[in-house]
Design a protein around this motif. Sequence first.
Motif, short mmCIF file in Angstrom:
data_model
loop_
_atom_site.label_atom_id
_atom_site.label_comp_id
_atom_site.label_asym_id
_atom_site.label_seq_id
_atom_site.Cartn_x
_atom_site.Cartn_y
_atom_site.Cartn_z
N TYR A 356 0.82 -1.22 0.00
CA TYR A 356 0.00 0.00 0.00
C TYR A 356 0.85 1.27 0.00
CZ TYR A 356 1.29 0.83 4.86
OH TYR A 356 2.01 1.11 6.00
N MET A 361 -3.29 4.60 -1.63
CA MET A 361 -3.89 3.95 -0.47
C MET A 361 -3.31 4.51 0.83
SD MET A 361 -5.57 1.64 1.32
CE MET A 361 -6.14 0.15 0.50
N ASP A 477 -7.72 -2.59 -1.03
CA ASP A 477 -7.04 -1.85 -2.09
C ASP A 477 -7.32 -2.50 -3.44
OD1 ASP A 477 -5.53 0.05 -3.30
OD2 ASP A 477 -3.58 -0.80 -2.74
N GLN A 563 -9.60 5.82 -3.20
CA GLN A 563 -8.33 6.07 -2.51
C GLN A 563 -7.74 7.45 -2.84
OE1 GLN A 563 -8.27 4.06 -0.36
NE2 GLN A 563 -8.59 1.96 -1.02
#
Length: 572
Positions: A356, A361, A477, A563
Amino acid sequence: LRIYLLPPLLLKKINNIPFTKILILWFCGTSGWGQKATITVDFSQEIGPMQPAWAWFGYDEPNYTYMKDGKKLLTEIAALSPVPVYVRAHNLLTTGDGTPALKWGSTNAYTEDAKGNPKYDWTIVDKIFDTYIERGMKPLAQIGFMPEALSTKPQPYRHNWVPGQPYNTIYTGWTYPPKDYKKWAELIYQWVKHSVARYGQKEVESWYWELWNEPDSPYWSGTVQEYCKLYDYSADAVRRALPTAKIGGPHVTGPAGRRGGNFLKTFLKHCTQDTNYVTGKIGTPLDFVAFHAKGAPKLVNGHVQMNMGTQLRDISSGFEIVASFPQLKNTPIIIGESDPEGCAACGMKTDPQNAYRNGTMYSSYTAASFARKYALADLHQVNFKGAVSWSFEFEDQPWFYGFRDLATNGVDKPVLNVFRMFGMMNGKRVDVKGNFMYPALTVRDSSVRRSTPDIGGLATKDEGTAAVMLWNYHDDDVAGTAAMVDLTLKNIPAQKVKITQYRIDNEHSNSYEVWKKMGSPTNPSAEQITELEKAGQLARYGESKRQTVKDGQLIFSTTLPRQGVGLVMVEW
């Protein structure tokens, strides 16, 4: 079962739609397709001050501080904040020649001659603190770790950990209590006294001194009572050198766990009710309380799934424990490490759940989690002072290797732009409501796992300006559709305003996506580095616009990718 999610027009025609199409429409509804998020900000409803709790950063490797990319990043961090930034680093008293390495650092501040007499050398410590002071930053000065000459079990001392090796190999002789508490106290006394002589009393009075790191973990090879004893000797030494200095602790791991929670309670009881090991009196100086809070990402079906709830439960439990001591009601609380997970130096190649970190994210998680930190402080009515993001840079490492850092090889990552946004938010926090904004307690208790994302905001109002941070976050994600957001701003004290939007997404403020489009070069050219540096800065979303306010209210629409993070600046 979820027919109510279908638009009213389709509900009227439902008898004419085949069942398979109904299922498709149901799935689209639960996935967020076709839904519009509404966010309402009321600038007349003040919640509390916008404490710059985000302006705190830390890292394990203190010798990176004065290296090329370290200096560059610290300059950028200092520039983005309207207030002095506090910096916390490990290993400020660790024995060694100052050679940096992952999870390691050293200053050689304390050694002994052949007869056991102390020898103090502040050369490297000064080099670190000079770098902060020159940029208007301030140390959250960590007293630790144990010099080799003072350790009760000094060997082995220097570790050589690299990602992929067992993490426990880092815990060596620097984790042990001192063989002589008076020598330890004299070391601290000399350090504070030297700092006052070098930087001035007023400057050092603005610092925070703190003892050790996560003493409820293998970072400390002593007992909780031995830590309390070490704290008493350290606090006494700090105050003897500078009676107005601020000292605190204990920087335990997550208080939501039994280990961290029990250690924190024992320490706070010692400071408020028990006999001081040095003075023989009841109580010990405690100018702030510190604990840590981490999330827990994992790999699920090939993608990263964050767990913001784990981090927020640590924060909530820590706030609750501190609030349970009436004597500490107004004592500042510093979350000494506050991150999505626990190992900044672990890359995504050896730990794929950390994938991430390079993209947006990390940005959306940071925006959404900080908003909930403020909300939990309001809930527990505590004095929330700061939350240290344990993220810096790793010198001379592969580009976008997946460390938890703010920049790679001198190029800013998307997450640093969230802090640039925070730096533009001043004054008072005001009320924000949204139809897809998860309540803080829901995120704390179950994270963001529903089918719909957390589309929310944090807003502030100051003299002549206001700011609204928006995010479109989900723990998973995975790709998702952009959200249409209707933003209503109420009780604006002006008839005309200037609106400027900033954005972090795949197309804006994102050096990582630009690097991938270049073909992910291992050695970018000078021209490519210049392009990457530009892409790493906070980017505007469209042009600024002048708009008319009607009856104190302004309504406009925007889109926000999954995101993504946005900032709406309002000026009048």
